[in-house]
Design a protein around this motif. Structure first.
Motif, PDB file in Angstrom:
ATOM      1  N   ALA A 127       0.833  -1.210   0.000  1.00 42.57           N
ATOM      2  CA  ALA A 127       0.000   0.000   0.000  1.00 42.57           C
ATOM      3  C   ALA A 127       0.866   1.258   0.000  1.00 42.57           C
ATOM      4  O   ALA A 127       0.551   2.243  -0.683  1.00 42.57           O
ATOM      5  CB  ALA A 127      -0.920   0.002   1.214  1.00 42.57           C
ATOM      6  N   ALA A 133       2.324   1.665  -3.464  1.00 43.04           N
ATOM      7  CA  ALA A 133       1.269   2.109  -4.376  1.00 43.04           C
ATOM      8  C   ALA A 133       0.954   3.586  -4.172  1.00 43.04           C
ATOM      9  O   ALA A 133       0.686   4.314  -5.127  1.00 43.04           O
ATOM     10  CB  ALA A 133       0.013   1.263  -4.175  1.00 43.04           C
ATOM     11  N   ALA A 134       1.001   4.032  -2.923  1.00 40.51           N
ATOM     12  CA  ALA A 134       0.724   5.447  -2.662  1.00 40.51           C
ATOM     13  C   ALA A 134       1.828   6.331  -3.216  1.00 40.51           C
ATOM     14  O   ALA A 134       1.559   7.431  -3.720  1.00 40.51           O
ATOM     15  CB  ALA A 134       0.574   5.674  -1.158  1.00 40.51           C
ATOM     16  N   LEU A 135       3.077   5.870  -3.137  1.00 42.61           N
ATOM     17  CA  LEU A 135       4.189   6.678  -3.645  1.00 42.61           C
ATOM     18  C   LEU A 135       4.272   6.650  -5.163  1.00 42.61           C
ATOM     19  O   LEU A 135       4.691   7.626  -5.784  1.00 42.61           O
ATOM     20  CB  LEU A 135       5.510   6.177  -3.057  1.00 42.61           C
ATOM     21  N   ALA A 136       3.896   5.531  -5.758  1.00 45.44           N
ATOM     22  CA  ALA A 136       4.056   5.373  -7.200  1.00 45.44           C
ATOM     23  C   ALA A 136       2.755   5.621  -7.957  1.00 45.44           C
ATOM     24  O   ALA A 136       2.611   5.174  -9.086  1.00 45.44           O
ATOM     25  CB  ALA A 136       4.565   3.970  -7.499  1.00 45.44           C
ATOM     26  N   ASN A 137       1.833   6.324  -7.366  1.00 46.01           N
ATOM     27  CA  ASN A 137       0.544   6.581  -8.003  1.00 46.01           C
ATOM     28  C   ASN A 137       0.736   7.490  -9.217  1.00 46.01           C
ATOM     29  O   ASN A 137       1.077   8.668  -9.080  1.00 46.01           O
ATOM     30  CB  ASN A 137      -0.408   7.211  -6.994  1.00 46.01           C
ATOM     31  N   PRO A 138       0.511   6.988 -10.421  1.00 40.34           N
ATOM     32  CA  PRO A 138       0.725   7.820 -11.618  1.00 40.34           C
ATOM     33  C   PRO A 138      -0.229   9.009 -11.704  1.00 40.34           C
ATOM     34  O   PRO A 138       0.131  10.060 -12.242  1.00 40.34           O
ATOM     35  CB  PRO A 138       0.523   6.853 -12.783  1.00 40.34           C
ATOM     36  N   LEU A 139      -1.433   8.869 -11.178  1.00 43.16           N
ATOM     37  CA  LEU A 139      -2.368   9.996 -11.243  1.00 43.16           C
ATOM     38  C   LEU A 139      -1.874  11.161 -10.390  1.00 43.16           C
ATOM     39  O   LEU A 139      -1.959  12.329 -10.784  1.00 43.16           O
ATOM     40  CB  LEU A 139      -3.757   9.562 -10.779  1.00 43.16           C
ATOM     41  N   THR A 140      -1.345  10.836  -9.193  1.00 45.88           N
ATOM     42  CA  THR A 140      -0.819  11.889  -8.336  1.00 45.88           C
ATOM     43  C   THR A 140       0.378  12.564  -8.996  1.00 45.88           C
ATOM     44  O   THR A 140       0.506  13.791  -8.957  1.00 45.88           O
ATOM     45  CB  THR A 140      -0.410  11.299  -6.971  1.00 45.88           C
ATOM     46  N   LYS A 141       1.239  11.771  -9.612  1.00 47.07           N
ATOM     47  CA  LYS A 141       2.402  12.344 -10.303  1.00 47.07           C
ATOM     48  C   LYS A 141       1.957  13.247 -11.450  1.00 47.07           C
ATOM     49  O   LYS A 141       2.498  14.335 -11.651  1.00 47.07           O
ATOM     50  CB  LYS A 141       3.312  11.232 -10.827  1.00 47.07           C
ATOM     51  N   ARG A 142       0.969  12.822 -12.207  1.00 44.18           N
ATOM     52  CA  ARG A 142       0.484  13.635 -13.341  1.00 44.18           C
ATOM     53  C   ARG A 142      -0.159  14.925 -12.831  1.00 44.18           C
ATOM     54  O   ARG A 142       0.032  15.987 -13.417  1.00 44.18           O
ATOM     55  CB  ARG A 142      -0.523  12.826 -14.153  1.00 44.18           C
ATOM     56  N   ARG A 143      -0.909  14.837 -11.728  1.00 46.68           N
ATOM     57  CA  ARG A 143      -1.512  16.051 -11.170  1.00 46.68           C
ATOM     58  C   ARG A 143      -0.438  17.046 -10.746  1.00 46.68           C
ATOM     59  O   ARG A 143      -0.577  18.256 -10.948  1.00 46.68           O
ATOM     60  CB  ARG A 143      -2.385  15.700  -9.965  1.00 46.68           C
TER      61      ARG A 143
END
Length: 131
Positions: A105, A108-118
C-alpha cells in the motif's frame, strides 16, 4: 531415589486436560454464557431518579441483536495451539503478511501515476501563471 508413578523422568509429558466433545454439553455451556451476557447487557447501569418514566424498549433492536448473537451460541470454541512454537509461527506469518500488505500500500501510494500527473500539471499551470 523413588520414581514418580507412571514414568521414569520428571520431564514426562503431562496428559492433556479432558476436553468436552459432547455437542449438547458445549451448546448448553455456550447458551448459558450467552444468557449471562444478555442479562448483563439488559441490567440497569444506574439508578434513575424517582418519578421518571423508563425509556421505551426498542423490540426490533433487541430482536436484531439476539438474531445476530445466535450463531455464537451454536459455534464450537476454537481449538488452542498445539505448542508455543506453533503459536509463534502463526504470529510470524501474520506479521510478515501485514508488513507485506502495508508495504504494498505504501509503494502504491508513492508510485501513483495519477498523483504524479496532477503534480506535473500543477507545475505547468504555475509556470504559465508566472509567465
Amino acid at each position: 531415589g523413588s520414581q514418580p508413578p507412571g514414568g521414569s523422568s520428571i520431564f514426562a509429558p503431562v496428559p492433556s486436560p479432558a476436553r468436552c466433545t459432547d455437542a449438547a454439553t458445549m451448546a448448553r455451556r455456550s447458551g448459558v454464557a450467552l444468557l449471562i451476557l444478555a442479562a448483563l447487557c439488559v441490567a440497569p447501569t444506574f439508578v434513575a431518579p424517582s418519578g421518571s418514566e423508563p425509556a421505551p424498549v426498542d423490540t426490533a433492536r433487541v430482536a436484531a441483536v439476539a438474531a445476530g448473537l445466535t450463531p455464537l451460541a451454536l459455534e464450537q470454541p476454537a481449538s488452542a495451539y498445539d505448542s508455543v512454537v506453533a503459536m509463534l509461527q502463526s504470529w510470524l506469518v501474520g506479521g510478515i503478511a501485514l508488513v507485506l500488505i502495508y508495504g504494498a500500500a505504501f509503494v502504491a501510494a508513492l508510485a501513483n501515476p495519477l498523483t504524479k500527473r496532477r503534480q506535473e500539471v500543477k507545475a505547468e499551470v504555475d509556470a504559465i501563471k508566472k509567465a
